[in-house]
Design a protein around this motif. Sequence first.
Motif, PDB file in Angstrom:
ATOM      1  N   GLN A   1      -8.207 -32.486 -18.289  1.00 47.21           N
ATOM      2  CA  GLN A   1      -7.571 -31.175 -18.468  1.00 47.21           C
ATOM      3  C   GLN A   1      -8.241 -30.312 -19.545  1.00 47.21           C
ATOM      4  O   GLN A   1      -8.657 -29.192 -19.258  1.00 47.21           O
ATOM      5  N   PRO A   2      -8.382 -30.809 -20.801  1.00 43.75           N
ATOM      6  CA  PRO A   2      -9.000 -29.929 -21.808  1.00 43.75           C
ATOM      7  C   PRO A   2     -10.482 -29.664 -21.545  1.00 43.75           C
ATOM      8  O   PRO A   2     -11.004 -28.655 -22.018  1.00 43.75           O
TER       9      PRO A   2
ATOM     10  N   ALA B   1      -2.377 -27.652 -27.901  1.00 42.24           N
ATOM     11  CA  ALA B   1      -3.141 -28.332 -26.853  1.00 42.24           C
ATOM     12  C   ALA B   1      -4.589 -28.504 -27.296  1.00 42.24           C
ATOM     13  O   ALA B   1      -5.200 -29.556 -27.067  1.00 42.24           O
TER      14      ALA B   1
ATOM     15  N   TRP C   1      -5.984 -29.844 -13.294  1.00 38.25           N
ATOM     16  CA  TRP C   1      -6.269 -31.150 -13.889  1.00 38.25           C
ATOM     17  C   TRP C   1      -5.011 -31.775 -14.445  1.00 38.25           C
ATOM     18  O   TRP C   1      -4.971 -32.270 -15.559  1.00 38.25           O
ATOM     19  N   ALA C   2      -3.947 -31.681 -13.661  1.00 37.97           N
ATOM     20  CA  ALA C   2      -2.714 -32.366 -14.044  1.00 37.97           C
ATOM     21  C   ALA C   2      -2.148 -32.983 -12.781  1.00 37.97           C
ATOM     22  O   ALA C   2      -2.241 -32.410 -11.697  1.00 37.97           O
ATOM     23  N   CYS C   3      -1.561 -34.164 -12.910  1.00 39.43           N
ATOM     24  CA  CYS C   3      -0.875 -34.770 -11.781  1.00 39.43           C
ATOM     25  C   CYS C   3       0.541 -34.212 -11.770  1.00 39.43           C
ATOM     26  O   CYS C   3       1.249 -34.309 -12.778  1.00 39.43           O
TER      27      CYS C   3
ATOM     28  N   LEU D   1      -7.044 -37.885 -15.717  1.00 40.86           N
ATOM     29  CA  LEU D   1      -6.574 -36.494 -15.606  1.00 40.86           C
ATOM     30  C   LEU D   1      -6.249 -35.930 -16.985  1.00 40.86           C
ATOM     31  O   LEU D   1      -6.556 -34.776 -17.285  1.00 40.86           O
ATOM     32  N   MET D   2      -5.600 -36.729 -17.815  1.00 42.52           N
ATOM     33  CA  MET D   2      -5.239 -36.256 -19.157  1.00 42.52           C
ATOM     34  C   MET D   2      -6.482 -35.825 -19.931  1.00 42.52           C
ATOM     35  O   MET D   2      -6.465 -34.823 -20.641  1.00 42.52           O
TER      36      MET D   2
ATOM     37  N   ARG E   1     -11.010 -36.064 -28.313  1.00 38.20           N
ATOM     38  CA  ARG E   1     -12.479 -36.078 -28.341  1.00 38.20           C
ATOM     39  C   ARG E   1     -13.001 -36.904 -29.521  1.00 38.20           C
ATOM     40  O   ARG E   1     -13.973 -37.637 -29.390  1.00 38.20           O
TER      41      ARG E   1
ATOM     42  N   ALA F   1      -6.504 -32.003 -27.827  1.00 38.91           N
ATOM     43  CA  ALA F   1      -7.783 -32.246 -27.143  1.00 38.91           C
ATOM     44  C   ALA F   1      -8.855 -32.651 -28.151  1.00 38.91           C
ATOM     45  O   ALA F   1      -9.653 -33.562 -27.882  1.00 38.91           O
TER      46      ALA F   1
ATOM     47  N   GLN G   1      -4.417 -44.338 -22.154  1.00 36.60           N
ATOM     48  CA  GLN G   1      -3.390 -43.317 -21.936  1.00 36.60           C
ATOM     49  C   GLN G   1      -2.640 -43.537 -20.621  1.00 36.60           C
ATOM     50  O   GLN G   1      -1.412 -43.459 -20.565  1.00 36.60           O
TER      51      GLN G   1
ATOM     52  N   ALA H   1       0.313 -34.098 -25.048  1.00 28.06           N
ATOM     53  CA  ALA H   1      -0.756 -33.364 -24.351  1.00 28.06           C
ATOM     54  C   ALA H   1      -0.211 -32.499 -23.223  1.00 28.06           C
ATOM     55  O   ALA H   1      -0.518 -31.307 -23.132  1.00 28.06           O
ATOM     56  N   TRP H   2       0.636 -33.085 -22.343  1.00 30.45           N
ATOM     57  CA  TRP H   2       1.099 -32.320 -21.186  1.00 30.45           C
ATOM     58  C   TRP H   2       2.018 -31.186 -21.602  1.00 30.45           C
ATOM     59  O   TRP H   2       1.904 -30.071 -21.104  1.00 30.45           O
TER      60      TRP H   2
END
Lengths: 218, 218
Positions: free
Chosen positions: A176-177, B124, A105-107, A172-173, B132, B128, B169, B113-114
């Motif tokens: 990911q979580p 992370a 789930w990351a580009c 995607l961001m 949320r 996340a 984002q 995040a990345w």
Amino acid sequence: MAATLTTRGRETRQRIIEATGQQILAGGIGGTTLDGVRAATLTSKSQLFHYFPGGKTELVREVAAWEGQQLLDAQLPWLDDLSTWESWHAWRDALVDYYLRLGRWACPIGSLAWEAAATDPALAGFVADAMRLWRGKLADGIRRMSEAGHLEAGVDADRMAAAILAAVQGGLMLSQPERSSWPLEAALDSLLDVLRSRTLPEHVDAERSVSSLKQDAP
Amino acid sequence: MAATLTTRGRETRQRIIEATGQQILAGGIGGTTLDGVRAATLTSKSQLFHYFPGGKTELVREVAAWEGQQLLDAQLPWLDDLSTWESWHAWRDALVDYYLRLGRWACPIGSLAWEAAATDPALAGFVADAMRLWRGKLADGIRRMSEAGHLEAGVDADRMAAAILAAVQGGLMLSQPERSSWPLEAALDSLLDVLRSRTLPEHVDAERSVSSLKQDAP
């Protein structure tokens, strides 16, 4: 330089690029070291500098170029067409499938953007160019839809393309979580709904329901 | 621990957090060192560990918490309301203004995040959770719009909220290399158009044009 390599040399070079890509995905550019790449590929320091005289900086850029190409290839042939709704839907499914297969789930390109912006202006420029190329292909598709009469006049192709690509990257961001594609799909499908809402009235009917057209017929 | 500090101690602690935030924005987490933070804040190693016994890891998390709070505060009071179109538009403008004032076209939370995903699972997780919480507040606003009768039935608040936050984002990611807010605004406004397209018919008329209502009147 790659042109002068033997087949075996090209394979080794490619193996180094792919192993570096794995390390960047796992630990970021900052967490990637030439020693780690050597250990993963069983190559010597002199071999590494033979293939990548510019060291880590060159290697990271080659990874970005290779992963960017993989990403574009995964969207073909639809990304170069996008002149029908069928083509848009096939593109959307191919892209989601590509990220699903990556399993993180990351580009590969998008995740480099923030780190590169802070650490490597040349890489940041390369990533930005890759994003512009991608955005341009989406904008071309939107123009093809307009020219073919599938969209009403006045759709700003460049803004719409930016919004669609933003939905992919931001989706995607958020995916990911959650370890799930639902935020990506929610974002991407919302933007495709925007595009669809600009369909010319007769095309809405033709797309949505053949039976409703029959009802209108005399 | 912050509760037991003197006013001066709290100020020093906050100064260290803000200086670390600047270093992270400029060079990523990987490019941030305690020596760099000490140099920027003229603090000793023992002072730094007095305020942040957990070292760099703790400091980076405190930066994320502080910047996350700043980001949420910049969206108040609208983020906690979002029960009218006026509130949504004021929220949208406040958010774009906040990023404009930051001057880097990066979300302090999103840009972590990345890198955090690759290097610091606890951070992370914190990022996340912040996403949320933010997404939840947008979803609450969409539910308030539905309850107030501003939106038609069947709008999936959670999916729509994810799409809006993804637009923010992803829009920032595309805005950074352009040094312009247009990709962010294009993405965000496209999603607000989606929301608006789900307005109940009588509300569309009331919003869009009072004169068109008058034309329809007998």
